[in-house]
Design a protein around this motif. Structure first.
Motif, PDB file in Angstrom:
ATOM      1  N   THR A 108       0.831  -1.203   0.000  1.00 48.42           N
ATOM      2  CA  THR A 108       0.000   0.000   0.000  1.00 48.42           C
ATOM      3  C   THR A 108       0.866   1.253   0.000  1.00 48.42           C
ATOM      4  O   THR A 108       2.055   1.193   0.300  1.00 48.42           O
ATOM      5  N   SER A 136     -14.231   6.554   4.583  1.00 55.83           N
ATOM      6  CA  SER A 136     -13.241   5.707   3.916  1.00 55.83           C
ATOM      7  C   SER A 136     -12.891   6.365   2.579  1.00 55.83           C
ATOM      8  O   SER A 136     -13.626   7.222   2.077  1.00 55.83           O
ATOM      9  N   TYR A 159      -8.323  -0.493  -4.036  1.00 53.98           N
ATOM     10  CA  TYR A 159      -8.932  -1.228  -2.921  1.00 53.98           C
ATOM     11  C   TYR A 159     -10.104  -2.082  -3.399  1.00 53.98           C
ATOM     12  O   TYR A 159     -10.311  -3.194  -2.919  1.00 53.98           O
ATOM     13  N   VAL A 207      -1.790  -0.813  -3.927  1.00 53.49           N
ATOM     14  CA  VAL A 207      -2.560   0.408  -3.665  1.00 53.49           C
ATOM     15  C   VAL A 207      -1.613   1.598  -3.809  1.00 53.49           C
ATOM     16  O   VAL A 207      -0.635   1.701  -3.073  1.00 53.49           O
TER      17      VAL A 207
END
Length: 81
Positions: free
Chosen positions: A12, A58, A72, A43
């Motif tokens: 990520t 989020s 995601y 990500v």
């Protein structure tokens, strides 16, 4: 926790435009790939990821069309299969 099992490694906050990040990704795949799968879904770094918690949302809610949100979603689909 002796009962803990690592199912996969998720990369990520990756700025794949930089050589350093690409080298780190390659190193992670080499180091962990034999023992634990390193998922293909990476990500990307996004300022939207930093902003979302401040907005109490989020990234999927805050910046639904962002590259990070899409990554995601792809990650969730790959895990769900």
């Amino acid at each position: 926790n002796p009962e803990l099992a690592v199912l996969a490694v998720v990369l990520t906050l990756a700025d794949v435009r930089t050589l350093h990040t690409r080298e780190v990704i390659a190193a992670a795949r080499a180091a962990f790939g034999q023992r634990v799968p390193v998922l293909d879904a990476v990500v990307p770094y996004s300022v939207r990821l930093k902003e979302a918690p401040l907005a109490q949302a989020s990234v999927l809610e805050y910046a639904t069309d962002s590259a990070a949100a899409e990554a995601y979603r792809r990650l969730a689909q790959s895990v769900d299969q």
